[in-house]
Design a protein around this motif. Structure first.
Motif, PDB file in Angstrom:
ATOM      1  N   TYR A  18       0.851  -1.192   0.000  1.00 45.40           N
ATOM      2  CA  TYR A  18       0.000   0.000   0.000  1.00 45.40           C
ATOM      3  C   TYR A  18       0.883   1.237   0.000  1.00 45.40           C
ATOM      4  O   TYR A  18       2.077   1.172   0.316  1.00 45.40           O
ATOM      5  N   GLY A  19       0.286   2.337  -0.376  1.00 43.81           N
ATOM      6  CA  GLY A  19       1.039   3.587  -0.413  1.00 43.81           C
ATOM      7  C   GLY A  19       2.146   3.539  -1.445  1.00 43.81           C
ATOM      8  O   GLY A  19       1.990   2.984  -2.520  1.00 43.81           O
ATOM      9  N   THR A  20       3.280   4.088  -1.106  1.00 39.59           N
ATOM     10  CA  THR A  20       4.429   4.127  -2.002  1.00 39.59           C
ATOM     11  C   THR A  20       5.349   2.955  -1.716  1.00 39.59           C
ATOM     12  O   THR A  20       5.721   2.722  -0.577  1.00 39.59           O
ATOM     13  N   ASP A  53      -4.883   2.362  -2.888  1.00 40.43           N
ATOM     14  CA  ASP A  53      -4.216   3.657  -2.876  1.00 40.43           C
ATOM     15  C   ASP A  53      -2.805   3.620  -3.460  1.00 40.43           C
ATOM     16  O   ASP A  53      -2.067   4.574  -3.363  1.00 40.43           O
ATOM     17  N   LEU A  54      -2.431   2.517  -4.099  1.00 37.79           N
ATOM     18  CA  LEU A  54      -1.109   2.460  -4.713  1.00 37.79           C
ATOM     19  C   LEU A  54      -1.041   3.435  -5.884  1.00 37.79           C
ATOM     20  O   LEU A  54      -1.943   3.500  -6.704  1.00 37.79           O
ATOM     21  N   SER A  55       0.045   4.167  -5.949  1.00 38.29           N
ATOM     22  CA  SER A  55       0.220   5.088  -7.061  1.00 38.29           C
ATOM     23  C   SER A  55       1.496   4.740  -7.808  1.00 38.29           C
ATOM     24  O   SER A  55       2.433   4.189  -7.245  1.00 38.29           O
TER      25      SER A  55
END
Length: 124
Positions: A18-20, A53-55
């Protein structure tokens, strides 16, 4: 960030992303957990749970990076990716031709099905 998911099954090594995602996530979390798993297992059954929410995320990059990290000491059997990301609906083994084993994508609501598939011995 990558975190290990524990106590799913004794023959599955699982992670949540998740996240960065940073390169050192492989070195500090993923690779040590797989090395520990491989001490008592011949084949690798791997599960990755991707949060929404992965970018700037590329599943091909992820799988190939993981393969490069573990290829010398791992026998891949199965990999399940849990995600509702639209871009993964048509992702198949052919997307990563150089990765051995079988790969399946499951939506979050079918995570139990993915765990059952990873846990079974027959490939069907």
């Amino acid at each position: 960030m990558i975190t290990e998911i524990r106590d799913i099954s004794n023959n599955i090594v699982a992670f949540k992303a998740y996240g960065t995602i940073h390169g050192n996530d492989f070195e500090t979390t993923l690779v040590p957990a797989i090395q520990q798993y491989k001490r008592s297992h011949q084949e690798l059954n791997y599960m990755l749970v991707l949060e929404h929410d992965l970018s700037n995320f590329s599943i091909t990059w992820w799988i190939k990076s993981l393969w490069l990290a573990v290829r010398d000491w791992s026998t891949w059997k199965r990999c399940a990716i849990i995600s509702n990301l639209e871009g993964l609906k048509n992702f198949t083994n052919e997307s990563c031709n150089d990765i051995p084993g079988e790969l399946r994508i499951y939506p979050h609501e079918q995570m139990d099905d993915a765990i059952r598939w990873l846990h079974t011995n027959d490939i069907s």
